[in-house]
Motif scaffolding. Structure first.
Motif, short mmCIF file in Angstrom:
data_model
loop_
_atom_site.label_atom_id
_atom_site.label_comp_id
_atom_site.label_asym_id
_atom_site.label_seq_id
_atom_site.Cartn_x
_atom_site.Cartn_y
_atom_site.Cartn_z
N TYR A 1 0.83 -1.20 0.00
CA TYR A 1 0.00 0.00 0.00
C TYR A 1 0.87 1.25 0.00
O TYR A 1 0.60 2.21 -0.72
CB TYR A 1 -0.93 -0.01 1.22
N PHE A 2 1.93 1.25 0.81
CA PHE A 2 2.81 2.41 0.90
C PHE A 2 3.51 2.68 -0.43
O PHE A 2 3.64 3.83 -0.86
CB PHE A 2 3.86 2.20 2.00
N THR A 3 3.99 1.63 -1.11
CA THR A 3 4.71 1.83 -2.37
C THR A 3 3.80 2.33 -3.48
O THR A 3 4.27 2.95 -4.43
CB THR A 3 5.41 0.54 -2.83
N LYS A 4 2.50 2.10 -3.35
CA LYS A 4 1.57 2.57 -4.37
C LYS A 4 0.95 3.92 -4.01
O LYS A 4 0.25 4.51 -4.81
CB LYS A 4 0.46 1.54 -4.59
N SER A 5 1.25 4.41 -2.80
CA SER A 5 0.68 5.69 -2.37
C SER A 5 1.52 6.85 -2.89
O SER A 5 2.61 6.67 -3.43
CB SER A 5 0.61 5.75 -0.84
N ASP B 1 2.93 8.98 -0.99
CA ASP B 1 4.02 9.24 -0.05
C ASP B 1 5.33 8.60 -0.50
O ASP B 1 6.40 9.05 -0.11
CB ASP B 1 3.67 8.69 1.34
N PHE B 2 5.25 7.56 -1.32
CA PHE B 2 6.44 6.85 -1.77
C PHE B 2 7.12 7.66 -2.87
O PHE B 2 6.51 8.01 -3.87
CB PHE B 2 6.06 5.46 -2.30
N VAL B 3 8.40 7.93 -2.67
CA VAL B 3 9.18 8.68 -3.65
C VAL B 3 9.74 7.68 -4.66
O VAL B 3 10.45 6.75 -4.29
CB VAL B 3 10.33 9.45 -2.97
N GLU B 4 9.42 7.91 -5.92
CA GLU B 4 9.87 7.01 -6.97
C GLU B 4 11.39 7.04 -7.06
O GLU B 4 12.01 8.09 -7.02
CB GLU B 4 9.27 7.43 -8.32
N GLY B 5 12.00 5.88 -7.12
CA GLY B 5 13.44 5.78 -7.20
C GLY B 5 14.11 5.61 -5.85
O GLY B 5 15.31 5.39 -5.77
N GLU C 1 14.26 -1.16 0.35
CA GLU C 1 14.65 -1.57 1.70
C GLU C 1 14.31 -0.47 2.71
O GLU C 1 13.78 -0.74 3.79
CB GLU C 1 16.16 -1.86 1.73
N ASP C 2 14.58 0.79 2.36
CA ASP C 2 14.27 1.91 3.26
C ASP C 2 12.77 2.05 3.46
O ASP C 2 12.31 2.32 4.56
CB ASP C 2 14.84 3.22 2.71
N ALA C 3 12.02 1.87 2.38
CA ALA C 3 10.56 1.97 2.48
C ALA C 3 10.01 0.87 3.37
O ALA C 3 9.14 1.11 4.22
CB ALA C 3 9.94 1.88 1.08
N CYS C 4 10.53 -0.34 3.23
CA CYS C 4 10.05 -1.46 4.05
C CYS C 4 10.42 -1.24 5.52
O CYS C 4 9.63 -1.52 6.40
CB CYS C 4 10.63 -2.76 3.53
N MET C 5 11.62 -0.71 5.76
CA MET C 5 12.04 -0.44 7.14
C MET C 5 11.16 0.64 7.76
O MET C 5 10.80 0.57 8.93
CB MET C 5 13.51 -0.02 7.16
N SER C 6 10.78 1.63 6.98
CA SER C 6 9.90 2.69 7.46
C SER C 6 8.53 2.13 7.84
O SER C 6 7.98 2.46 8.90
CB SER C 6 9.74 3.76 6.38
N VAL C 7 7.99 1.27 7.00
CA VAL C 7 6.70 0.63 7.28
C VAL C 7 6.80 -0.24 8.53
O VAL C 7 5.91 -0.25 9.38
CB VAL C 7 6.22 -0.20 6.06
N LEU C 8 7.91 -0.96 8.67
CA LEU C 8 8.14 -1.80 9.84
C LEU C 8 8.18 -0.97 11.12
O LEU C 8 7.55 -1.32 12.12
CB LEU C 8 9.44 -2.60 9.68
#
Length: 178
Positions: free
Chosen positions: A64-68, A70-74, A78-85
């Protein structure tokens, strides 16, 4: 239409399929997303329902986060997953506190179990003693004397929030500067 024309339209080029299975670089460490997906399969096979629910929810939040917006393309997956965690851990910690304040120990215990599963995916955390030692060195280096200098100390703190909880760090800085 000939049989060859019908078949050739559905066959992929060999170079495409080979590039999917072979890498040209060195083998890298397993990413957090890959680890979560592998653990999901393992938990399904072993029928570990609480762990499975937590991992499935985390993967869902990540997708959900990667499709929102808020997710910066590029940016790094790993950083995005750690943020969600980290957000999921913070949410569980808040839930434990609210359930205990509301007199619901059974729900608080359920959240604690989920919290342990989530924390198992974090990198090794720094001990409070090590954090305090490094902060004392930073305070000397920056020349901080009062609590007004807390911003300078926090800005000089180089460790990522995945290895040292920012709230714990700020609490220790407050204690050292007062």
């Amino acid at each position: 239409m000939s049989l060859l024309a019908r078949i050739s339209g559905s066959i992929r080029p060999i170079s495409f399929t080979a590039s999917r299975y072979y890498t040209s670089g060195a083998v890298s460490a397993e990413s957090l997303v890959t680890r979560l997906k592998n653990d999901r399969k393992t938990f399904m096979k072993e029928k570990k329902q609480p762990n499975l629910n937590v991992v499935k929810g985390l993967l869902s939040d990540f997708t959900y986060f990667t499709k929102s917006t808020d997710f910066v393309e590029g940016s790094s997956e790993e950083d995005a997953c750690m943020s969600v965690l980290q957000k999921a851990i913070k949410r569980r910690q808040d839930s434990v506190n609210q359930y205990e304040a509301g007199g619901r120990p059974e729900l608080a215990e359920k959240e604690r179990v989920e919290l342990k599963v989530l924390q198992s995916y974090l990198p090794e955390q720094m001990s409070p003693e090590l954090i305090e030692k490094e902060l004392k060195d930073i305070i000397k280096e920056v020349g901080a004397t009062t609590s007004r200098d807390m911003g300078k100390v926090m800005k000089a703190w180089k460790h990522d929030s995945t290895t040292a909880d920012r709230k714990l760090v700020s609490d220790i800085v407050k204690k050292l500067l007062n």
